[in-house]
Enzyme design. Structure first.
Site, short mmCIF file in Angstrom:
data_model
loop_
_atom_site.label_atom_id
_atom_site.label_comp_id
_atom_site.label_asym_id
_atom_site.label_seq_id
_atom_site.Cartn_x
_atom_site.Cartn_y
_atom_site.Cartn_z
N GLU A 148 27.87 -28.19 -9.76
CA GLU A 148 27.02 -27.16 -9.15
C GLU A 148 25.57 -27.59 -9.33
OE1 GLU A 148 28.07 -23.18 -10.45
OE2 GLU A 148 30.16 -23.62 -10.07
N GLY A 249 22.24 -28.55 -27.99
CA GLY A 249 21.71 -27.27 -27.53
C GLY A 249 22.73 -26.18 -27.69
N GLY A 253 28.86 -23.97 -20.57
CA GLY A 253 29.47 -22.73 -20.09
C GLY A 253 29.91 -22.98 -18.66
N CYS A 256 33.92 -23.85 -15.13
CA CYS A 256 34.84 -25.00 -15.21
C CYS A 256 35.12 -25.45 -16.63
CB CYS A 256 34.30 -26.15 -14.36
SG CYS A 256 34.41 -25.82 -12.60
N LYS A 317 23.61 -23.01 -16.06
CA LYS A 317 22.81 -24.23 -16.03
C LYS A 317 21.78 -24.09 -14.91
CE LYS A 317 25.46 -27.24 -13.00
NZ LYS A 317 25.97 -28.56 -12.85
#
Ligand code: NAD
Length: 434
Positions: A148, A249, A253, A256, A317
């Site tokens: 994505e 970090g 998430g 996927c 993200k």
């Protein structure tokens, strides 16, 4: 060729538009009439750079159309791509195959005898064989690796194509679909069904493992007083290791990686070939969210009750509005439950965040979120957050305390502007007691 793409979410809408871009006649199919109406009018109901332009161009030309009718799809397509969701089951960490099974059954009932049904969804190994044994229409599996935020680019210029096929006829059909991509030199791997399915889950397992590896190193750095940023830089100079996916970090998430590694571990257990390390990869990832909550409490004097917390980021993200299993919103919701007054800002994911977490506060800009904050949490790596001027930000907040959950902000700039600056896996300044 005439193709259908069944399931027009992040994967399917992108695949449909890109197949039209390659020159095919494409019909997108979904059970969600609102999504279909939006796409048919040339509007993309989610954020994906470059996709709105492609959808608008190809719907306007008529090469790309959308429908909710499987009858129409069956009559139209020579090759049918199935791109529906495979979320985590409610009763276990395995994959929920309800949508895949329903989509295959529906298209198989209407497809031409010589059509090809191609699965693109990420599925547990063994699914393609089972579906091939269930339906008369031929089945193939063509797993998808798009990211994505780069979905159009990744579909038109993928690192590789993987065809899981049981006949030369199926391989020939897929070669024809992807002819321009193959002509551009994209590597093609043809495989049996189980191997093709496993390439996808193994790739996700590897990426998740790499992220959790550096995050485990962050945990050790925190215990030992080391600096994971410097550690990762030194590791990354080693060609055998590489720099990518090595930034410590708040972890991964999205729709996927988390559910795919759980489903993979679940399936491996069923097969009697357990992948126990994947459970630890998952656990490390979730512990990073705990660590941000712990740092937040520490910076607020032990409890966040009544504290104003600005959360920068909601998408899982950058360059996405996808909030599925978002670390940023998970942390925000936990602080809210602990009694903090949480205000979230994200450049693209505000609508989705509001729908799923209506009790959190939302700001129209990063500056508005910072106004009067006792604590700032940087949790999604949008480039615009890196450009925030620490001196200007300091003038907006109540107390200049920040946790960089993505390890990308310039610690020196923030501390020299007067901020108490903490990052995951970095030494906590002496006397801070967190
Ligand atoms: P999504 O939830 O965005 O989209 C799924 C779509 O399928 C929805 O629009 C839903 O309405 C539709 N659908 C459900 N049942 C249907 C049915 N019976 N007939 C027609 N449509 C139906 O999910 P997504 O992110 O696009 O993921 C789809 C699959 O692709 C998953 O298996 C995922 O793991 C895999 N995948 C996703 C990505 C990604 O980056 N999103 C990348 C690679 C692989």
């Amino acid at each position: 060729m005439r193709l259908t793409v069944i399931g027009t979410g992040y994967l399917g809408a992108t695949h449909a538009a890109c197949m039209a871009e390659l020159g095919h006649e494409v019909l997108g199919v979904d059970v969600d009439p609102d999504k279909i109406a939006a796409l048919q009018s040339g509007r993309v109901p989610f954020h994906e750079p470059g996709l709105p332009e492609l959808i608008a161009r190809h719907t306007a030309s008529g090469r790309l159309r959308f429908t909710t009718s499987y009858e129409e799809a069956g009559a139209f397509g020579e090759v049918h791509f199935v791109c529906v969701g495979t979320p985590q089951r409610a009763d276990s960490d395995g994959a929920d195959l309800t949508y895949v099974d329903a989509a295959f059954a529906a298209i198989a009932a209407h497809a031409a005898e010589d059509a090809l049904l191609v699965g693109k969804s990420t599925v547990p190994v063994g699914t393609a064989r089972r579906l091939a044994d269930t339906h008369d229409t031929e089945v193939a599996w063509n797993p998808e690796f798009l990211r994505e935020g780069f979905a159009v680019e990744d579909t038109l210029r993928p690192d590789r194509l993987v065809f899981g096929v049981a006949s030369s006829r199926a391989e020939a059909a897929l070669r024809e679909v992807y002819a321009p991509v193959l002509a551009a030199g994209t590597p093609l791997v043809t495989a049996d069904f189980p191997t093709a399915e496993l390439v996808k889950t193994a790739a996700n397992a590897f990426l998740a493992t790499k992220i959790s590896f550096i995050n485990a190193m962050a945990e050790v750095c925190e215990a030992a007083g080391g600096d994971v940023g410097i550690l990762a830089e030194a590791l990354g100079h080693d060609d055998r290791i590489g720099r990518k996916f090595l930034r410590a970090g708040v972890g991964f998430g999205g729709g996927c990686l988390p559910k795919d590694i759980r489903a993979f571990a679940h399936r491996a257990d069923e097969l009697g070939a357990p992948l126990r390390f994947l459970r630890e990869v998952d656990a490390i990832n979730m512990r990073r969210r705990d660590r941000v909550v712990e740092l937040a409490r520490g910076l607020c004097g032990g409890a966040v009750l009544g504290a104003r917390v600005a959360v920068l980021g909601a998408a899982f993200k950058p360059d996405s509005d996808d909030i599925r299993d978002s670390p940023a919103l998970n942390v925000a919701a936990r602080l809210k439950l602990d009694g903090a007054d949480v205000t979230v800002y994200d450049p693209e994911a505000m609508d989705n965040a509001r729908k799923t977490f209506p009790l959190l506060g939302y700001a129209m800009s990063a500056e508005e979120a910072l106004l009067g904050a006792d604590l700032v949490l940087h949790l999604t790596e949008w480039p615009q957050f890196r450009e925030i001027d620490p001196a200007r930000a300091r003038s907006l907040v109540s107390r200049p305390h920040i946790v960089d959950g993505r390890g990308v902000l310039d610690a020196d700039r923030w501390t020299s502007a007067g901020w108490r600056f903490l990052a995951l896996g970095r030494p906590v300044p002496a006397g801070e007691g967190i």
